[in-house]
Design an enzyme around this catalytic site. Structure first.
Site, PDB file in Angstrom:
ATOM      1  N   LYS A 181       0.867  -1.401  -0.115  1.00 33.06           N
ATOM      2  CA  LYS A 181       0.007   0.136   0.028  1.00 33.06           C
ATOM      3  C   LYS A 181       0.876   1.256   0.053  1.00 33.06           C
ATOM      4  CE  LYS A 181      -2.797   3.352   1.592  1.00 33.06           C
ATOM      5  NZ  LYS A 181      -1.688   4.408   1.404  1.00 33.06           N
ATOM      6  N   GLY A 194       6.309   4.477   8.833  1.00 32.36           N
ATOM      7  CA  GLY A 194       5.582   5.827   8.924  1.00 32.36           C
ATOM      8  C   GLY A 194       5.723   6.503  10.294  1.00 32.36           C
ATOM      9  N   SER A 195       4.641   7.106  10.650  1.00 33.82           N
ATOM     10  CA  SER A 195       4.595   8.145  11.792  1.00 33.82           C
ATOM     11  C   SER A 195       4.473   7.085  12.970  1.00 33.82           C
ATOM     12  CB  SER A 195       3.575   8.981  11.989  1.00 33.82           C
ATOM     13  OG  SER A 195       2.280   8.378  12.093  1.00 33.82           O
ATOM     14  N   GLU A 233       8.744   0.679  11.534  1.00 33.94           N
ATOM     15  CA  GLU A 233       9.874   1.668  11.222  1.00 33.94           C
ATOM     16  C   GLU A 233       9.245   2.861  11.345  1.00 33.94           C
ATOM     17  OE1 GLU A 233      12.164   3.466   8.292  1.00 33.94           O
ATOM     18  OE2 GLU A 233      12.302   3.963  10.322  1.00 33.94           O
ATOM     19  N   CYS A 257      13.173   9.636   8.018  1.00 34.50           N
ATOM     20  CA  CYS A 257      13.090   9.206   9.550  1.00 34.50           C
ATOM     21  C   CYS A 257      14.331   9.547  10.289  1.00 34.50           C
ATOM     22  CB  CYS A 257      12.437   7.881   9.695  1.00 34.50           C
ATOM     23  SG  CYS A 257      13.155   6.892   8.497  1.00 34.50           S
ATOM     24  N   GLU A 306       9.502  15.329  16.148  1.00 33.58           N
ATOM     25  CA  GLU A 306       9.852  15.267  14.844  1.00 33.58           C
ATOM     26  C   GLU A 306       9.188  16.302  13.760  1.00 33.58           C
ATOM     27  OE1 GLU A 306       8.935  11.659  12.915  1.00 33.58           O
ATOM     28  OE2 GLU A 306      10.835  11.455  11.677  1.00 33.58           O
TER      29      GLU A 306
END
Lengths: 494, 290, 303
Positions: free
Chosen positions: A191, A243-244, A265, A299, A397
């Site tokens: 996705k 992602g977040s 991650e 990231c 972040e």
């Protein structure tokens, strides 16, 4: 014979525009890739993808709904028995083909990546696309060698893998997910991120071209909800998410008790530590590649700079000078260093953090004064000094080209400040002293430690975080672990 | 009148070029009907010496490039061999009584064997090297490094698959190779150099000698620049010769005995333990303290 | 004082300059800039007055064809001391300077008084610039004071002539040595007297040793110049010599100078290329841009 008698040459020498001229065609309506075919979404829903540098519409992308996700999972499930029983050396050859085809179509992929996501063509061309090909090449080589990676075990695939990826390295993240999963005999549903689906769909073309059996790799485009539906589908054996941290936690809760394997991650707030005994000019290069590479949409970015106090002024001076040669502009210009911010919403987030930094009393340094284009999402690279560890810009972040600079006085203090974060993805250490590097690397709570370098990636090198930056590793031999089930070989009775 | 053909001259492959043997000698190759179909070079000890020199010169850069790049080059060799599979299948069948299918099977296995080794170049380090938990404030890690010039003595059969397997194992870790092809069935060796040359293999990394293996054994064993020997299916007498000769410069000698079937088995002929005899384990200590 | 230099990072940064795409107007402008910065060089045992005269003619008028706007002449001609007078006469009335190598070029393995006299003689003969070699033997055996002292004395002997200090980076080998030598050379030159912008250059190589100039080596020297400027406001010049044969390479160097030091260094009073075959490749590119046609090797005269 002509000779110029005026010998003084003008002092300014500016670079002329150097646009990448190759044209890439884009389908106006981009379908889902399920069971080896491009199919219209049963949801009948589409969304628009823009070029963030111009805000122009690039194409319509299918938005996968519940029925589409279901179809994809079923296709992956159907393809699993045959794919998982194939000799590893055969799976290897499919993956080698993918790697080669990406290399052959490299220019096309690079341009598409830049147009869809906003990153400079120099980066997609020189980093994203070659690394993606290399990732397939590397894991192709593991497909028939799994028995050597797990001592004392027999190895089997996990099954159907749901893989949800972000918008900062679209094709590369697709490679990081698909390559090891397929090598280990799993089947996948990928996705892509909402704002960057095009290169994943181009990869689907490659997958079709090289004859990968139908259903082994499927691509379902869509928004956040599509990802959630996919992760929660009962037919999925494993979920891999990049992602977040916020969404990562949602996924953890959503898969609790289901027995699904999970790797995450997530976000980071990387500490880049510069000691007074570092090679300082090169450390400044490391700062630049740490936070301004890919507009800071990384990231593992070195978004916190910890400088030994005695060299603070020198570093700030050199950083200011170095920033001047960074070029912000049209991502398709080969001389652009910083492209567009990926989306309107991300730009707003970055701007909010910059305001917060100022409001909380940090000192903003903006080196570039030129006006940014009126169309597109742009942000000048900048940094803050006088940042305190309790400031928002020191803790959260930002995911943009904004650096927060703090100081330390001793190695112990540097370690303490670096570890003072819920995150633990990456860190950098700059010093000329070897023993200091090893000691500090041992103490830092981060999954990737770059010493006298930064933002280096290689498919052979495991990548992943400590603490709330997630768990599981991608790359290297350790990157196989999330994609296998291990049966311990029964030992002899004593 | 039928068209008159231009028959191929078969030469050695040394340092990226195709020289004739300096000895001027040749060996007539007869097909299964007893007809002479080719004259291959009868490689001499001087050719062998030249090949070792070429391999030695090529070692620094071949061992210095990344595993990934070596893998890409070896994969390209597979691509090139694949594109010439018919020719190699014919070459195998010249002297060997085999069906076309079997010959083809050997070529296919050879291509796949190259792919197998291409995949090892950047992975064997993780399997056979490691970080060592020594007592004390030290980092300690063991990294495998290539040795230098390795001589591969290919088995009599399978002439192509055996050749490639004996080359591939030491090659993928960064050693450079002088391979002495099967003298019983020399045709694959005689044309394999062309695959190397068209695959971006740097000059001198792979060198191929056709001739009589027995004549060269003594020189292989005693050439002091050769660091390793991969000897396949050699006689006990030759084994003694090699191991005794190797003592003079303390060469690493790896002898294998494998029947035809075993050569087709990746886990027997292409595991990290075929790579391991041709690397040196380097252990590095570094203190860890602020 | 030893400054740590990280080789891998320097090489990466140096390589990033070669990714800049210099096209159209910026290419034209850059090529002309390069041409105006060349020190056309002949340093052979077999040099004769006629050889030098033909070099000087090429220096003043690199190409006989028509081109708009007119081409600049090169910055200087670089010769052995014995041929300075010939060059001076041949270049009279032009803007091309006469640079002379001195101090027992290229090895420098001669007694100090001979090396100083070499400088004085060249200056007397009319040299506008002196390209000296540092004492690498003393450097590599750790006698840094001796190296520095000699540079100071050479600068004193130069009088009004500008001084270029050749480090011979190929012999110094490591980037850290090169950084130490750069800093040492600049400070030693400053000891002889105040420096105006462009009076002192640091130069990579004699061109007689391989490797000669490379981008990483040049970058480290530019960093030294940058730091000196930050501390004192004085601009030291820089000259990479040897190994730069193509216009493309030269443009990469210009990019490196621009992004490391700034536009102020992009002129012949602060930056030079020690080269000879570079000239024709620059002309080739310039003419091709003008006419749209690829040129033949015989379209440009040999110096």
């Amino acid at each position: 014979m002509s000779i110029d008698t005026q010998q003084e040459t003008p002092g300014e020498w500016e670079y002329s525009p150097a646009p990448e001229r190759t044209q890439v065609s884009i389908e106006p309506k981009n379908k889902l890739f399920i069971g080896g075919k491009f199919v219209s979404p049963k949801s009948r829903s589409w969304f628009v993808t823009l070029n963030p540098a111009t805000e122009e519409k690039l194409a319509d992308i299918a938005c996968g709904g519940k029925a589409d996700v279901n179809a994809a999972v079923l296709a992956a499930k159907k393809a699993l028995p045959k794919w998982s029983k194939l000799d590893g050396s055969v799976r290897a050859k499919y993956l080698y083909r993918i790697a080669r085809r990406i290399q052959e179509r490299a220019r096309e992929f690079a341009i598409l990546e830049t147009m869809d996501g906003g990153k400079p063509i120099k980066e997609s061309r020189d980093i994203d696309i070659p690394l993606a090909a290399q990732h397939f090449f590397y894991y192709a080589g593991w497909a028939d060698k799994l028995e050597y990676a797990f001592a004392g075990c027999t190895v089997s695939p996990v099954g159907v893998c749901a893989q949800i990826i972000p918008w900062n390295f679209p094709l590369l993240m697709a490679a990081w997910k698909l390559a090891p999963a397929l090598a280990c005999g799993n089947t996948c549903i990928l996705k892509p991120a909402e704002t960057t689906s095009l290169t994943a769909l181009r990869l689907a073309e490659v997958i079709q071209e090289i004859g990968l059996p139908e259903g082994v790799a499927n691509i379902v485009t869509g928004a956040g909800n599509t990802g959630r539906l996919l992760a929660e589908h009962s037919g999925v054996n494993k979920v891999a998410f990049t992602g977040s941290t916020e969404v990562g936690k949602l996924l953890m809760r959503g898969t609790a008790g289901t027995g699904k394997k999970l790797t995450l991650e997530l976000g980071g707030k990387g500490a880049n530590i510069i000691f007074a005994d570092a090679a300082i000019d090169q450390a400044v290069e490391g700062i630049i590649s740490g936070i301004y590479f890919n507009q800071g949409h990384v990231c593992c970015a070195g978004s916190r700079l910890l400088v030994e106090e005695s060299i603070l002024d020198e570093v700030v001076q050199k950083l200011t000078h170095r920033l001047r040669s960074l070029r912000v502009g049209d991502p398709l210009d080969k001389n652009t260093d910083l492209g567009a911010i990926n989306s309107q919403s991300q730009l707003e987030i970055v701007q909010q953090y910059v305001r917060a930094g100022v409001d909380e009393g940090a000192q903003l340094h903006e080196v570039h004064q030129e006006r940014l284009p009126s169309k597109g999402y742009w942000c000048h690279p900048c940094f803050f000094t006088d940042v305190q560890p309790s400031h928002t810009i020191a803790r959260e972040e930002i995911f943009g080209p904004v650096l927060s600079i703090m100081t330390f006085r001793t190695p112990q203090e540097a370690i303490m400040r670096a570890n003072d974060s819920p995150y633990g993805l990456a860190a950098g250490i700059w010093t000329d002293k070897g023993s200091k590097i090893f000691e500090i690397a041992k103490e830092l709570e981060a999954g990737v430690i770059w010493c006298n370098t930064y933002n280096k990636f290689d498919p052979a090198s495991p990548f992943g975080g400590f603490k709330e930056s997630g768990f599981g590793r991608e790359g290297g031999m350790q990157g196989l672990r999330p994609y296998v089930r291990l049966q311990k070989v029964r030992g002899s009775a004593s | 009148m039928a068209r008159l053909t231009v028959p191929k001259t078969y030469k050695l492959y040394i340092n990226g070029k195709f020289p004739r043997t300096e000895s001027g000698r040749s060996i007539a190759v007869e097909n299964l009907r007893g007809e002479t179909v080719a004259h291959i070079c009868h490689g001499s000890r001087k050719d062998f010496r030249d090949a070792v020199e070429a391999a030695d010169k090529a070692f620094t850069s071949w061992s210095g490039i990344s595993g990934y790049l070596r893998g890409q080059i070896i994969y390209r060799m597979a691509e090139m061999l694949e594109s010439r599979c018919e020719e190699f299948a014919s070459a195998i069948q010249v002297t060997q009584s085999m069906t076309a299918n079997s010959a083809r099977k050997e070529v296919d296995a050879s291509v796949d064997r190259l792919v197998r080794f291409a995949g090892w170049t950047d992975k064997y380090q993780q399997v056979i090297g490691c970080a060592n938990p020594v007592a004390g404030s030290y980092y300690n890690f063991t990294i495998p490094q290539p040795q230098g010039v390795v001589v591969a003595i290919a088995p009599k059969t399978p002439s192509l698959l055996g050749l490639i397997s004996c080359i591939g194992a030491p090659l993928c870790s960064g050693n450079t190779i002088v391979a002495i092809g099967s003298d019983l069935h020399p045709m694959s060796t005689a044309i394999f150099g062309e695959v190397c040359q068209t695959s971006d293999v740097p000059s001198g990394v792979i060198n191929l000698i056709t001739g009589l293996q027995q004549e060269l054994i003594e020189h292989i064993a005693t050439h002091r620049q050769v660091t390793g020997i991969y000897a396949a299916n050699i006689s006990q007498k030759n084994r003694i010769l090699i191991e005794e000769g190797a003592a003079d410069s303390v060469k690493r000698v790896h002898c294998v005995t494998a029947d035809d079937d075993a050569w087709y088995d990746n886990s027997q002929m292409a595991s990290p333990w075929e790579v391991e005899p041709f690397v040196e384990m380097k252990t590095i200590w570094h203190p860890s303290a602020c | 004082m030893r400054i740590p230099v990280d080789t891998v990072m320097v090489e990466e940064r140096a390589s990033s300059f070669t990714c800049r795409s210099i096209k159209t107007e910026s290419k034209q402008q850059g090529l002309r800039l390069v041409l105006s910065m060349i020190d056309l060089t002949t340093l052979e045992g077999k040099d004769t007055p006629e050889k030098v005269r033909s070099l000087c003619a090429k220096a003043m008028f690199p190409w006989e064809g028509e081109i708009e706007p007119p081409l600049p002449s090169v910055a200087a001609v670089c010769v052995y001391p014995n041929l300075v007078r010939v060059a001076k006469l041949a270049l009279e009335g032009s803007t091309v300077a006469v640079a002379s190598v001195a101090t027992g070029f290229p090895s420098g393995q001669y007694p100090l008084d001979i090396r100083i006299n070499d400088v004085t003689d060249a200056v007397k003969a009319g040299a506008d610039e002196i390209d000296m070699v540092i004492n690498r033997g003393a450097f590599l055996s750790g006698s840094f004071d001796e190296v520095a002292e000699e540079i100071t004395r050479v600068r004193e002997a130069c009088g009004n002539a500008h001084l270029k200090i050749i480090l011979e980076t190929g012999e110094l080998e490591t980037l850290e040595n090169i950084r130490v030598a750069s800093d040492l050379a600049i400070l030693a030159a400053a000891k002889a007297g105040p420096i105006q912008d462009g009076e002192v250059f640091i130069k990579t190589s004699t061109g007689k040793v391989s490797p000669a100039a490379t981008m990483p080596v040049t970058l480290v020297m530019l960093d030294a110049i940058r730091e000196y400027y930050d501390k004192t406001g004085i601009r030291i010049g820089m000259k990479p010599a040897g190994g730069i044969r193509t216009a493309k390479q030269a443009l990469h160097y210009l990019v490196m100078v621009k992004e490391t030091l700034g536009n102020a260094w992009l002129n012949k009073s602060l930056f030079r290329f020690g080269a000879s075959s570079l000239t024709n490749d620059v002309l080739r590119q310039l003419v091709r841009q003008q006419t749209g046609r690829y040129t033949a090797s015989y379209d440009f005269s040999e110096a």
